[in-house]
Structure formats: C-alpha cells, structure tokens
Design a protein around this motif. Structure first.
Motif, short mmCIF file in Angstrom:
data_model
loop_
_atom_site.label_atom_id
_atom_site.label_comp_id
_atom_site.label_asym_id
_atom_site.label_seq_id
_atom_site.Cartn_x
_atom_site.Cartn_y
_atom_site.Cartn_z
N HIS A 75 0.79 -1.25 0.01
CA HIS A 75 0.11 -0.01 -0.01
C HIS A 75 0.83 1.17 -0.20
O HIS A 75 0.59 2.11 -0.87
CB HIS A 75 -0.96 0.05 1.14
N LEU A 76 1.86 1.41 0.94
CA LEU A 76 2.78 2.56 0.95
C LEU A 76 3.24 2.70 -0.54
O LEU A 76 3.48 3.71 -0.83
CB LEU A 76 3.80 2.39 1.98
N GLN A 77 3.85 1.63 -0.98
CA GLN A 77 4.51 1.96 -2.56
C GLN A 77 3.56 2.35 -3.40
O GLN A 77 3.60 3.36 -4.13
CB GLN A 77 4.95 0.70 -2.99
N GLY A 83 1.37 9.43 -5.69
CA GLY A 83 1.43 11.21 -5.59
C GLY A 83 1.28 11.44 -4.07
O GLY A 83 1.42 12.89 -3.86
N ALA A 84 1.10 10.61 -3.13
CA ALA A 84 0.67 10.97 -1.81
C ALA A 84 1.94 11.07 -1.08
O ALA A 84 2.96 10.46 -1.34
CB ALA A 84 0.05 9.61 -0.92
N SER A 85 1.87 12.28 -0.14
CA SER A 85 2.86 12.84 0.61
C SER A 85 3.01 11.94 1.87
O SER A 85 4.06 12.35 2.57
CB SER A 85 2.90 14.40 0.60
N LEU A 86 1.89 11.62 2.43
CA LEU A 86 1.76 11.07 3.63
C LEU A 86 0.79 9.95 3.56
O LEU A 86 -0.08 9.91 2.86
CB LEU A 86 0.94 12.47 4.53
N ALA A 87 1.05 8.92 4.69
CA ALA A 87 0.06 7.62 4.52
C ALA A 87 -0.38 7.68 6.20
O ALA A 87 0.47 7.86 7.10
CB ALA A 87 0.60 6.67 4.24
N VAL A 88 -1.55 7.43 6.37
CA VAL A 88 -2.14 7.08 7.73
C VAL A 88 -2.29 5.79 7.72
O VAL A 88 -3.09 5.05 6.72
CB VAL A 88 -3.45 8.05 7.88
N SER A 89 -2.26 5.13 8.83
CA SER A 89 -2.35 3.61 9.17
C SER A 89 -3.49 3.36 10.38
O SER A 89 -3.11 4.14 11.25
CB SER A 89 -1.22 3.00 9.21
N PRO A 90 -4.41 2.43 10.48
CA PRO A 90 -5.00 2.35 11.37
C PRO A 90 -4.25 1.58 12.47
O PRO A 90 -4.59 1.46 13.91
CB PRO A 90 -6.25 1.45 10.90
N VAL A 94 6.09 -3.51 12.06
CA VAL A 94 7.47 -3.37 11.65
C VAL A 94 7.58 -3.18 10.13
O VAL A 94 8.21 -2.29 9.74
CB VAL A 94 8.27 -4.57 12.10
N GLU A 95 6.75 -4.06 9.48
CA GLU A 95 6.57 -3.80 7.99
C GLU A 95 6.32 -2.26 7.58
O GLU A 95 6.88 -2.00 6.62
CB GLU A 95 5.69 -4.83 7.46
N LEU A 96 5.36 -1.80 8.04
CA LEU A 96 5.02 -0.46 7.97
C LEU A 96 6.09 0.66 8.14
O LEU A 96 6.43 1.25 7.32
CB LEU A 96 3.57 0.22 8.52
N LEU A 97 6.56 0.27 9.41
CA LEU A 97 7.71 1.50 9.77
C LEU A 97 8.86 1.28 8.82
O LEU A 97 9.47 2.16 8.55
CB LEU A 97 7.92 1.06 11.13
N GLU A 98 9.38 0.04 8.54
CA GLU A 98 10.72 -0.17 7.53
C GLU A 98 10.01 0.52 6.25
O GLU A 98 11.18 1.13 5.55
CB GLU A 98 10.88 -1.58 7.77
N ALA A 99 8.86 0.07 5.69
CA ALA A 99 8.59 0.47 4.47
C ALA A 99 8.47 2.04 4.20
O ALA A 99 9.06 2.60 3.33
CB ALA A 99 7.28 -0.10 3.99
N LYS A 101 10.03 4.08 6.08
CA LYS A 101 11.62 4.54 6.21
C LYS A 101 12.23 4.53 4.77
O LYS A 101 12.81 5.55 4.11
CB LYS A 101 12.40 3.98 7.11
N THR A 102 12.13 3.26 4.14
CA THR A 102 12.80 2.97 2.88
C THR A 102 12.20 3.93 1.79
O THR A 102 12.93 4.26 0.86
CB THR A 102 12.62 1.47 2.64
N LEU A 103 11.03 3.91 1.65
CA LEU A 103 10.23 4.69 0.73
C LEU A 103 10.41 6.23 0.80
O LEU A 103 10.00 7.15 0.11
CB LEU A 103 8.67 4.48 0.50
N GLY A 104 10.79 6.75 1.91
CA GLY A 104 10.92 8.31 2.36
C GLY A 104 9.20 8.77 2.40
O GLY A 104 9.15 10.22 2.07
#
Length: 134
Positions: A75-77, A83-90, A94-99, A101-104
């Motif tokens: 989803h983050l990718q 074109g999103a600058s920000l993502a909100v997760s419910p 660890v997967e979300l945090l690492e992704a 960071k990797t994706l900026g």
C-alpha cells in the motif's frame, strides 16, 4: 517533523474521503482548496482510490495528498507512486515502519497500546494517532 506533517496539521479539519468515482476527485480537491482546506485523506477502501490520488496529484498539486487505511508495504508503495505525501494507518507494524523509512514516505500510524508506541522511532515517525478512532 516532516513538511508533510507540518502542512497536514495546519489544517483546521482533514476531510477523510471514500472515492467511488475518480472523476469526482479533482473537483472535490479544488472545492476544498477554495474553502481553505489544503489537505485531504483518500482512503484505500475502493478500487478508484489510487486513480483519484493520481488525478489530484496531477491536477490539484496544491492539495496535500494523504492516503488512509494503509495496511502494508505494498500500500505504501502504491500511494507513493500515486503521488501521496503522507500515509495514515489504523495500526502499526514493523513492516509499515520499515517501508515508510525505505520509501521516504511520512507515516502517521495508529496506536492503541504502550507496546505499539515502543515500536516507534521518533526520528522516523515523530507523531502517532490514537486508535481505534470509532
């Protein structure tokens, strides 16, 4: 704090929108901008969500495009590519945090427990939101 979060929190409200017709996305974004709202959260709950984000990123570039209901690295990718600058997760993982960071890509994860809060590196995720939001 990232520029995206700074812009996000400058808004008095953040419309959280479910888009069923991507053709409505740009007129909605333009109306919000005209009304003084410069951020929108498009949830990933419909098949049209990514197309709506792409349209807003292209045709309403002054709108801070935020993706909601981001559940995993894929989803983050996808939202970054749209074109999103920000993502909100419910929630947080660890997967979300690492992704993120990797994706900026700035992530605003939901947390409900102290254990979830302890997963967060403040240098990467400077703030969280309380979850659940019901």
């Amino acid at each position: 704090m990232s520029d995206a979060l700074t812009r996000f929190f400058r808004n008095p409200v953040i419309p959280v929108v479910v888009i069923d017709d991507a053709g409505q996305a740009v007129p909605l974004a333009e109306a919000l901008l005209a009304g003084g709202i410069s951020a929108i959260e498009i949830t990933l709950r419909t098949k049209q969500a990514l197309a709506a984000m792409e349209a807003i990123a292209k045709d309403a570039p002054d709108m801070l495009l935020t993706a909601g209901t981001a559940l995993n690295a894929a989803h983050l990718q996808q939202v970054k590519d749209a074109g999103a600058s920000l993502a909100v997760s419910p929630g947080i993982s660890v997967e979300l945090l690492e992704a993120s960071k990797t994706l900026g890509l700035t992530l605003l994860p939901g947390i409900a427990t102290a254990s979830e809060l302890m997963l967060v590196d403040p240098a990467v995720v400077p703030c969280t939101c309380a979850a659940p939001k019901s």
